[in-house]
Design a protein around this motif. Structure first.
Motif, short mmCIF file in Angstrom:
data_model
loop_
_atom_site.label_atom_id
_atom_site.label_comp_id
_atom_site.label_asym_id
_atom_site.label_seq_id
_atom_site.Cartn_x
_atom_site.Cartn_y
_atom_site.Cartn_z
N PHE A 39 0.83 -1.21 0.00
CA PHE A 39 0.00 0.00 0.00
C PHE A 39 0.86 1.26 0.00
N GLU A 60 -2.59 -2.04 8.05
CA GLU A 60 -1.87 -3.31 7.87
C GLU A 60 -0.78 -3.46 8.93
N GLN A 110 -2.72 -7.02 -4.70
CA GLN A 110 -2.89 -6.64 -3.30
C GLN A 110 -4.36 -6.49 -2.91
N GLU A 115 -6.27 -9.42 -0.39
CA GLU A 115 -7.34 -9.06 0.56
C GLU A 115 -8.40 -10.15 0.64
N GLU A 144 -10.10 -5.26 6.44
CA GLU A 144 -9.74 -5.82 5.13
C GLU A 144 -10.85 -5.58 4.10
N HIS A 147 -10.21 -2.37 2.50
CA HIS A 147 -9.09 -2.43 1.55
C HIS A 147 -9.55 -3.01 0.22
FE LIG Z 1 -5.65 -5.42 3.98
#
Ligand SMILES: [Fe+2]
Ligand SMILES: [Fe+2]
Lengths: 232, 343
Positions: A39, A60, A110, A115, A144, A147
């Motif tokens: 990230f 995170e 990612q 996730e 999460e 995200h």
């Molecule tokens: Fe995450």
């Protein structure tokens, strides 16, 4: 009608449990650490979303700390070498995409794949976790979803331009997920997490994500089943 | 928006259907794969009532297969059902019928205890077993098909196999109060529940299956058996009307038996064509018009905007509720299937 078997009681202090936990816990910590790095990297690549991405990265870092505490609580030393090796291919693909300034692939790896992998594994873990780890994991899984949502929204907004790129990234990276699931199958079973359930929850989360991004059911099913057979 | 949660009858059919629908990735997968497959919305449905009203729905394939029960993959089976329900709720369906084995698995394994699925809390008001409409349709099939075979209800004995089940007990209640059927035989395994039903009805003889069959002019099959049972067709009266409303179908006979008539139970025919693809693949004789009555119940609840779990729990189906769903069934143009086949 056959009967549903009762859930067995788990001895969190047994050597078998702790041995398996040393690898699973390490994978989770390493996954969170890499998510932090990823990230931060994405924040550089998407300066217009920098603040939001940095705040995701910080979550995170908190997650990693939480899971380290879970290991300490069971007096388990996480096997971090194992975990780094476990993620190495997926991590390599992310780094390569980042070097090429390939935002779509980075987001697929990612924000969608990792996730969804985390969400499904944490959701399966929560009912069989020790009390300490359960509370921490419940808090983590909520984050999460935000995200995942970030990745979905970005890819959805640019769907027509990035559709093919997503499909390519899926083709290159999803087979790695199936291999990773096979690698942890035995350790996960010791923790009372069945591979079948992990695959199912991952495909539900990832399939929903692809649908939210803009793929139709047929495309989603084709993408989900990619590489599944060769991995089994 | 209404929903239907369905599944296919076996692995072989699942593979064929996947191929026909263009899901090439699924066509060559084995049971192991289906045990970890996610639910999918596979069809958009438009239904028009004879009143002119039009409604929209979705067909959700749960990826459940009956082989999961046969192979003791019970956890997988139960996950398929709750995951499909979570999916239905997530895509915003207001009222969804649990078709085929879905409601049987839900009831049998007490899945009402699993209300929380990941980040979703299941709202059970959005789901219906559809059993009230199924029971109503089976009763109407008894009433309408019997005279066609020269069987007078006022002189007839009706045997209900699976009498203490959700649908079976509802059928008994209706036959008891809404018809002048001469005699009723109650067949089921659980003695205590049979006695309770007999007391509630104030009539009905309790018998074992083999003992019951030679006395019956009409046999209603509503047991939920893992597979069909073999019966001695020679022991049946001639004529005998057998209405197979079990899921899966209780009777498994391809032999010819003059005087024994078989009617597929719990199936309705709509007066107008329905726009859907999925039914063409699931063994209905007239796929644009015929369907399980339980599916039709969610359509009726959508037409009437009765957004509630109309059929829920066990043995809660009253004659009043059957009448209510029956009235709107007629209003919107659904009819009980009456094509009788001499077996
Ligand atoms: Fe995450
Ligand atoms: Fe995290």
């Amino acid at each position: 009608m056959p009967q549903l078997e009762a859930t067995p009681t788990i001895d969190y202090q047994s050597d078998t449990y702790k041995d398996a936990y040393s690898r699973i816990n390490a994978i989770v910590i390493e996954g969170e650490n890499e998510a932090y790095d990823n990230f931060v990297k994405l924040a550089e690549m998407l300066p217009e979303n920098k603040d939001e991405l940095i705040s995701l990265a910080k979550m995170e870092r908190r997650h990693a700390k939480g899971f380290q505490a879970c290991g300490r609580n069971l007096e388990v030393t996480p096997d971090m070498d194992f975990a780094r090796e476990f993620f190495s291919k997926l991590h390599g693909n992310f780094e390569k995409a980042a070097e090429e300034d390939d935002i779509v692939t980075c987001l697929v790896i990612q924000a969608l794949i990792i996730e969804c992998f985390a969400i499904s594994a944490y959701n399966i873990y929560i009912p069989v976790a020790d009390d300490f780890a359960r509370k921490i994991t419940e808090g983590v899984v909520k984050d999460e979803y935000t995200h995942l949502n970030y990745g979905e929204e970005w890819l959805k907004a640019n769907f027509d331009d990035v559709k093919e790129r997503i499909e390519t990234a899926n083709r290159e990276n999803l087979p790695l997920v199936w291999k990773m699931l096979n690698q942890v199958e035995n350790d996960a079973r010791v923790l009372n997490m069945e591979k079948e359930e992990l695959i199912e929850d991952f495909t539900i989360a990832y399939g929903e994500a692809l649908a939210n991004v803009g793929f139709n059911t047929r495309e989603t099913v084709r993408m989900l089943t990619h590489g599944l057979r060769s991995a089994a | 928006m209404f929903g239907l949660i369905g599944h296919l009858t076996n692995l072989e059919q699942a593979q064929t259907v996947a191929r026909d629908l263009g899901y090439s990735g699924l066509a060559d997968q084995d049971l192991e794969f289906w045990c970890s497959a996610p639910p999918q919305t596979v069809d958009n449905i438009t239904v028009t009532s004879v009143t002119g009203q039009t409604i929209e729905g979705r067909y959700v394939e749960s990826c459940f297969l009956p082989e999961m029960l046969a192979n003791r993959r019970i956890k997988a089976a139960t996950r398929k059902i709750v995951n499909a329900m979570a999916h239905a709720q997530k895509i915003g369906l207001d009222i969804t019928a649990l078709g085929g084995f879905s409601s049987i698995v839900f009831e049998n394994f007490n899945l009402n205890q699993i209300q929380r699925i990941r980040n979703i809390t299941l709202d059970f008001k959005r789901f219906t077993t559809g059993n009230t409409h199924t029971a109503y349709i089976i009763c109407r099939q008894v009433e309408q098909a019997a005279p066609k075979l020269g069987i007078e209800l006022s002189k007839a004995t009706v045997a209900v196999v699976g009498a203490t089940g959700d649908i079976g007990s509802a059928v008994c209640r209706w036959l008891n109060t809404k018809t002048d059927v001469a005699d009723m035989i109650l067949v089921a395994r659980d003695r205590a529940r049979l006695q309770a039903l007999q007391e509630e009805l104030g009539r009905g003889k309790v018998m074992g299956l083999e003992e019951a069959l030679p006395h019956a002019d009409i046999v209603v099959w509503v047991a939920s058996l893992p597979k069909g049972i073999e019966i001695d067709f020679d022991s049946l009266k001639k004529p005998c009307l057998t209405i197979d409303g079990g899921y899966p179908k209780n009777l498994d006979s391809k032999l010819k038996h003059p005087g024994v008539y078989v009617l597929k139970g719990g199936i309705v025919e709509h007066s107008l064509d329905i726009d859907w693809r999925i039914m063409k693949l699931v063994n209905m004789d007239v796929p644009t018009r015929q369907m399980f009555a339980c599916f039709a119940e969610s359509m009726l609840l959508e037409f009437e905007k009765w957004y509630t779990n109309f059929s829920w729990g066990r043995n809660q189906i009253s004659v009043e509720k059957m009448q209510a769903i029956g009235d709107v069934s007629i209003k919107h143009g659904f009819k009980p299937l009456l094509s009788i086949v001499e077996s």
